[in-house]
Design an enzyme around this catalytic site. Structure first.
Site, PDB file in Angstrom:
ATOM      1  N   ASP A  52       0.794  -1.200   0.124  1.00  0.00           N
ATOM      2  CA  ASP A  52      -0.050   0.016  -0.084  1.00  0.00           C
ATOM      3  C   ASP A  52       0.641   1.316  -0.042  1.00  0.00           C
ATOM      4  O   ASP A  52       1.743   1.590   1.057  1.00  0.00           O
ATOM      5  CB  ASP A  52      -0.773  -0.028   1.298  1.00  0.00           C
ATOM      6  CG  ASP A  52      -2.020  -1.187   1.011  1.00  0.00           C
ATOM      7  OD1 ASP A  52      -2.798  -1.255   0.230  1.00  0.00           O
ATOM      8  OD2 ASP A  52      -2.045  -1.775   2.007  1.00  0.00           O
ATOM      9  N   HIS A  98      -0.484  -0.990  -4.718  1.00  0.00           N
ATOM     10  CA  HIS A  98      -1.593  -0.514  -4.711  1.00  0.00           C
ATOM     11  C   HIS A  98      -1.531   1.189  -4.409  1.00  0.00           C
ATOM     12  O   HIS A  98      -0.885   1.561  -3.402  1.00  0.00           O
ATOM     13  CB  HIS A  98      -2.472  -0.869  -3.953  1.00  0.00           C
ATOM     14  CG  HIS A  98      -3.775  -0.084  -3.282  1.00  0.00           C
ATOM     15  ND1 HIS A  98      -4.710  -0.630  -2.486  1.00  0.00           N
ATOM     16  CD2 HIS A  98      -4.452   0.639  -4.032  1.00  0.00           C
ATOM     17  CE1 HIS A  98      -5.828   0.207  -2.374  1.00  0.00           C
ATOM     18  NE2 HIS A  98      -5.749   0.942  -3.374  1.00  0.00           N
ATOM     19  N   PHE A 123      -6.253   3.417   5.877  1.00  0.00           N
ATOM     20  CA  PHE A 123      -5.940   2.428   7.123  1.00  0.00           C
ATOM     21  C   PHE A 123      -6.274   0.948   7.127  1.00  0.00           C
ATOM     22  O   PHE A 123      -7.154   0.571   6.456  1.00  0.00           O
ATOM     23  CB  PHE A 123      -6.640   3.203   8.432  1.00  0.00           C
ATOM     24  CG  PHE A 123      -6.538   4.587   8.582  1.00  0.00           C
ATOM     25  CD1 PHE A 123      -5.245   4.892   9.033  1.00  0.00           C
ATOM     26  CD2 PHE A 123      -7.299   5.384   7.868  1.00  0.00           C
ATOM     27  CE1 PHE A 123      -5.050   6.235   9.169  1.00  0.00           C
ATOM     28  CE2 PHE A 123      -6.938   6.857   8.252  1.00  0.00           C
ATOM     29  CZ  PHE A 123      -5.951   7.173   8.455  1.00  0.00           C
ATOM     30  N   GLY A 124      -5.439   0.355   7.979  1.00  0.00           N
ATOM     31  CA  GLY A 124      -5.792  -1.089   8.091  1.00  0.00           C
ATOM     32  C   GLY A 124      -6.757  -1.467   9.187  1.00  0.00           C
ATOM     33  O   GLY A 124      -6.894  -0.463  10.044  1.00  0.00           O
ATOM     34  N   GLY A 125      -7.204  -2.572   9.351  1.00  0.00           N
ATOM     35  CA  GLY A 125      -8.015  -2.991  10.425  1.00  0.00           C
ATOM     36  C   GLY A 125      -9.435  -2.288  10.525  1.00  0.00           C
ATOM     37  O   GLY A 125      -9.873  -2.237  11.579  1.00  0.00           O
TER      38      GLY A 125
END
Ligand code: DX5
Ligand code: ZN
Length: 224
Positions: free
Chosen positions: A34, A65, A142-144
């Site tokens: 990312d 990405h 953001f992840g999660g």
């Protein structure tokens, strides 16, 4: 074939090589990177020098990405750094047709990404130029985060289009994928499943990859 694609966003960046090798040994063949610029999305991550370092420690396909404004300026830099395939956001490209052709002309598979608020129909005139379409199932940055379910409908719509038009682009999903929604995503027609927090936030990422691959394989086998 359905693939589980680990995203390093939730990995320990101080031990990146080790983290990458763990998921590679567990059978992952594609790694999701990312790239965020703090402008197109409200977060920053890694740039070309880090991609270059990652290139040296893995044989996995590097799936880049780009969550950046004006991606045209940086595509060549990421190719030189070792990207194997590159996706750009529909929302970030003023001349999407040209950008996808450019990536392909440089010899790489070209991907196009849709934010949760962007309808599939926005791609109708470029589907033939895409090697893969990435459906964001969270707002990027953001992840999660929690999975936004309209992604399932979009995957089905893309799958219907590729059958009807006789196209071969792959469908990828990114954001909020976990053990509970994975089978539904595969059954909807998704080929490449990006998973960040569910893998690198788990106690044993290698085991998690193996388990997710199993779930995906089972779900794919009942797909029509
Ligand atoms: C989000 C990124 C994702 C992220 C997904 O903007 O594009 O690739 O790593 O992470 P999870 O699986 O944690 O939602
Ligand atoms: Zn991503």
């Amino acid at each position: 074939m359905v693939q589980i694609v680990p995203s390093i966003l939730s990995a320990d960046f101080a031990r990146l090589a080790e983290e990458i090798q763990r998921v590679e040994q567990a059978g992952a063949t594609m790694l999701h990177l990312d790239i965020m610029d703090g402008h197109f999305v409200p977060n920053m991550t890694i740039g070309p020098p880090v991609v270059e370092c990652i290139r040296k420690v893995t044989r996995m396909t590097l799936d880049v990405h780009l969550m950046i404004s004006d991606p045209d300026r940086y595509i060549s830099v990421f190719i030189d750094a070792g990207a194997d395939q590159i996706s750009v956001h529909q929302e970030a490209c003023l001349h999407l047709d040209r950008t996808l052709r450019f990536i392909r002309n440089r010899g790489l598979p070209a991907g196009v990404v849709l934010n949760p608020a962007t309808p599939v129909a926005m791609l109708d005139d470029v589907l033939e130029l895409a090697d893969y379409v990435l459906v964001m199932s969270v707002n990027p940055g953001f992840g999660g985060q929690q999975f936004i379910p309209n992604a399932l409908r979009k995957i089905r719509a893309l799958d219907e289009r590729r059958r009807r038009l006789g196209l071969a682009f792959r469908i990828q999903i990114d954001g909020g994928v976990n053990e509970d929604n994975l089978a539904d995503i595969v059954r909807a027609g998704c080929d490449w499943i990006v998973m960040g927090a569910s893998i690198f936030g788990s106690p044993d990422p290698a085991r998690t990859v193996a388990r997710m691959r199993e779930i995906a394989r089972d779900a794919a086998s009942v797909r029509v």
